[in-house]
Write a protein that holds these residues in place. Sequence first.
Motif, PDB file in Angstrom:
ATOM      1  N   ILE A  38      14.948   3.445   0.808  1.00  0.00           N
ATOM      2  CA  ILE A  38      15.138   2.053   0.399  1.00  0.00           C
ATOM      3  C   ILE A  38      14.526   1.810  -0.977  1.00  0.00           C
ATOM      4  N   ALA A  39      13.358   2.411  -1.210  1.00  0.00           N
ATOM      5  CA  ALA A  39      12.609   2.167  -2.440  1.00  0.00           C
ATOM      6  C   ALA A  39      13.079   3.028  -3.610  1.00  0.00           C
ATOM      7  N   ALA A  40      14.140   3.793  -3.434  1.00  0.00           N
ATOM      8  CA  ALA A  40      14.629   4.648  -4.515  1.00  0.00           C
ATOM      9  C   ALA A  40      15.260   3.837  -5.639  1.00  0.00           C
ATOM     10  N   ILE A  41      15.646   2.581  -5.361  1.00  0.00           N
ATOM     11  CA  ILE A  41      16.192   1.679  -6.371  1.00  0.00           C
ATOM     12  C   ILE A  41      15.414   0.367  -6.299  1.00  0.00           C
ATOM     13  N   PRO A  42      15.480  -0.483  -7.346  1.00  0.00           N
ATOM     14  CA  PRO A  42      14.776  -1.772  -7.285  1.00  0.00           C
ATOM     15  C   PRO A  42      15.130  -2.521  -6.008  1.00  0.00           C
ATOM     16  N   ALA A  43      14.128  -3.127  -5.399  1.00  0.00           N
ATOM     17  CA  ALA A  43      14.342  -3.728  -4.084  1.00  0.00           C
ATOM     18  C   ALA A  43      13.533  -5.004  -3.910  1.00  0.00           C
ATOM     19  N   ILE A  44      14.135  -5.961  -3.229  1.00  0.00           N
ATOM     20  CA  ILE A  44      13.422  -7.117  -2.682  1.00  0.00           C
ATOM     21  C   ILE A  44      13.312  -6.851  -1.184  1.00  0.00           C
ATOM     22  N   ILE A  45      12.105  -6.827  -0.666  1.00  0.00           N
ATOM     23  CA  ILE A  45      11.890  -6.525   0.750  1.00  0.00           C
ATOM     24  C   ILE A  45      11.308  -7.753   1.436  1.00  0.00           C
ATOM     25  N   GLU A  46      12.011  -8.217   2.447  1.00  0.00           N
ATOM     26  CA  GLU A  46      11.598  -9.422   3.179  1.00  0.00           C
ATOM     27  C   GLU A  46      11.413  -9.070   4.655  1.00  0.00           C
ATOM     28  N   LYS A  96       0.830  -1.206   0.000  1.00  0.00           N
ATOM     29  CA  LYS A  96       0.000   0.000   0.000  1.00  0.00           C
ATOM     30  C   LYS A  96       0.870   1.264   0.000  1.00  0.00           C
ATOM     31  N   LEU A  97       1.964   1.259   0.781  1.00  0.00           N
ATOM     32  CA  LEU A  97       2.816   2.434   0.870  1.00  0.00           C
ATOM     33  C   LEU A  97       3.612   2.667  -0.411  1.00  0.00           C
ATOM     34  N   LEU A  98       4.054   1.585  -1.055  1.00  0.00           N
ATOM     35  CA  LEU A  98       4.950   1.722  -2.199  1.00  0.00           C
ATOM     36  C   LEU A  98       4.227   1.812  -3.535  1.00  0.00           C
ATOM     37  N   GLN A  99       2.968   1.414  -3.572  1.00  0.00           N
ATOM     38  CA  GLN A  99       2.219   1.362  -4.829  1.00  0.00           C
ATOM     39  C   GLN A  99       2.229   2.679  -5.609  1.00  0.00           C
ATOM     40  N   PRO A 100       2.120   3.843  -4.947  1.00  0.00           N
ATOM     41  CA  PRO A 100       2.098   5.084  -5.732  1.00  0.00           C
ATOM     42  C   PRO A 100       3.411   5.397  -6.444  1.00  0.00           C
ATOM     43  N   TYR A 101       4.496   4.701  -6.087  1.00  0.00           N
ATOM     44  CA  TYR A 101       5.816   5.097  -6.565  1.00  0.00           C
ATOM     45  C   TYR A 101       6.455   4.111  -7.534  1.00  0.00           C
ATOM     46  N   GLY A 102       5.779   3.021  -7.848  1.00  0.00           N
ATOM     47  CA  GLY A 102       6.379   2.064  -8.772  1.00  0.00           C
ATOM     48  C   GLY A 102       5.584   0.783  -8.856  1.00  0.00           C
ATOM     49  N   GLU A 103       6.205  -0.240  -9.454  1.00  0.00           N
ATOM     50  CA  GLU A 103       5.544  -1.533  -9.643  1.00  0.00           C
ATOM     51  C   GLU A 103       5.844  -2.436  -8.459  1.00  0.00           C
ATOM     52  N   VAL A 104       4.798  -2.935  -7.823  1.00  0.00           N
ATOM     53  CA  VAL A 104       4.940  -3.804  -6.664  1.00  0.00           C
ATOM     54  C   VAL A 104       4.464  -5.201  -7.030  1.00  0.00           C
ATOM     55  N   LYS A 105       5.316  -6.190  -6.758  1.00  0.00           N
ATOM     56  CA  LYS A 105       4.940  -7.582  -7.004  1.00  0.00           C
ATOM     57  C   LYS A 105       5.034  -8.351  -5.696  1.00  0.00           C
ATOM     58  N   PRO A 106       3.915  -8.481  -4.973  1.00  0.00           N
ATOM     59  CA  PRO A 106       3.952  -9.257  -3.731  1.00  0.00           C
ATOM     60  C   PRO A 106       3.913 -10.749  -4.029  1.00  0.00           C
ATOM     61  N   ASP A 112       8.687 -11.937  -0.718  1.00  0.00           N
ATOM     62  CA  ASP A 112       7.593 -11.226  -0.055  1.00  0.00           C
ATOM     63  C   ASP A 112       7.177 -10.006  -0.864  1.00  0.00           C
ATOM     64  N   LEU A 113       8.144  -9.203  -1.302  1.00  0.00           N
ATOM     65  CA  LEU A 113       7.809  -8.009  -2.062  1.00  0.00           C
ATOM     66  C   LEU A 113       8.958  -7.661  -3.000  1.00  0.00           C
ATOM     67  N   LEU A 114       8.641  -7.564  -4.292  1.00  0.00           N
ATOM     68  CA  LEU A 114       9.605  -7.112  -5.296  1.00  0.00           C
ATOM     69  C   LEU A 114       9.124  -5.766  -5.807  1.00  0.00           C
ATOM     70  N   PHE A 115       9.976  -4.745  -5.670  1.00  0.00           N
ATOM     71  CA  PHE A 115       9.560  -3.380  -6.013  1.00  0.00           C
ATOM     72  C   PHE A 115      10.507  -2.765  -7.016  1.00  0.00           C
ATOM     73  N   ALA A 116       9.913  -2.117  -8.029  1.00  0.00           N
ATOM     74  CA  ALA A 116      10.691  -1.364  -9.012  1.00  0.00           C
ATOM     75  C   ALA A 116      10.123   0.044  -9.100  1.00  0.00           C
ATOM     76  N   PRO A 117      10.890   1.056  -8.714  1.00  0.00           N
ATOM     77  CA  PRO A 117      10.359   2.423  -8.740  1.00  0.00           C
ATOM     78  C   PRO A 117      10.114   2.901 -10.163  1.00  0.00           C
ATOM     79  N   THR A 118       9.112   3.733 -10.324  1.00  0.00           N
ATOM     80  CA  THR A 118       8.876   4.347 -11.621  1.00  0.00           C
ATOM     81  C   THR A 118       9.991   5.351 -11.893  1.00  0.00           C
ATOM     82  N   PRO A 119      10.332   5.559 -13.166  1.00  0.00           N
ATOM     83  CA  PRO A 119      11.380   6.535 -13.476  1.00  0.00           C
ATOM     84  C   PRO A 119      11.027   7.910 -12.902  1.00  0.00           C
ATOM     85  N   ASN A 120      12.009   8.531 -12.286  1.00  0.00           N
ATOM     86  CA  ASN A 120      11.835   9.868 -11.710  1.00  0.00           C
ATOM     87  C   ASN A 120      10.700   9.911 -10.680  1.00  0.00           C
ATOM     88  N   ALA A 121      10.574   8.837  -9.914  1.00  0.00           N
ATOM     89  CA  ALA A 121       9.539   8.811  -8.870  1.00  0.00           C
ATOM     90  C   ALA A 121       9.779   9.966  -7.895  1.00  0.00           C
TER      91      ALA A 121
END
Length: 299
Positions: free
Chosen positions: A59-67, A16-26, A38-47
């Motif tokens: 943390i979410a400024a670059i592609p991230a796996i969050i566990e 929910k927190l990261l959804q506005p800023y990029g692609e979230v794959k839970p 648990d969560l794979l996140f890729a920020p949108t360009p120029n988020a």
Amino acid sequence: MTRFLHDQFAKDYLEKLLQPYGEVKPSKKVSSEIREIDLLFAPTPNATQLETLGLLGRIAAIPAIIEPFRNAAPAEEICDCLLKLFQVRGELRREAKRNNASTRNSAIPKLWVLTPTASRDLLMGFGATPAHDWIDGVYFTPKTYRMAIVVIHQLPLTQETLWLRMLGRGRVQRQAINELEALPVTHPFRQATLELLYTLRQNLAAQTISEPEDRELIMRLAPLYQQDRELAKQEGELKGRVEERRQVVESLLKVRFGTLDAELATIIDSILTLPPEEFTPLLLQLSRQDLIARFGSDQ
């Protein structure tokens, strides 16, 4: 069972927190075995506005796996997280090879392990050390691993760490809830976080056997939930009264002038700023031109 409920809350909350800023794959599956990130996140360009999330935003400024871990993360399970990272890295390289492209290092996600506590031996075992340009509680492994361990209970009590401390345990989580409650009601993530906490509370309350810590969390959220429901009820009643008054104004205008055209419709909001005992005689006595002259100037 309660651990599963907390794990699901953590996934839903971070999504929910990261959804506005990029692609979230839970719960992204990797490899032929049943392994899930648990969560794979890729920020949108120029988020933009990631700073709203403080440390989580950094943390979410670059592609991230969050566990996230509800209990202290064991070394064996952190190794499993690393294996998932290596598998994702392998997938990216194979895809780049198929497309005759090179894999940019910046495209490879960084693994972030969120754990309430961590022993010195565990951190030393992974070669994890603090970095001078990051706050207390964040430990980085050697560069090759692309992994960091965030020890939530070591994070300073600042606005910057609030959104990660919400995933802590006991007093750390309760303190975060207190700070969340104190945020302005207009904060973009306040209400969404509360709703997820209420769902967690409801699920925990449905368990026949619960831990003392979970019972404390249920009790802490009870007055917040009641206050929130009462406020929602009041807002619903207020909207209902406003809608009733709008219908009265529209009906009076139709009775007086036979139709409600666009010009009359534009003055309704201005008319509604007056109480019924004031606007009713005006609607019955003033001419169309007088009404538009009086209330149209407020637009």
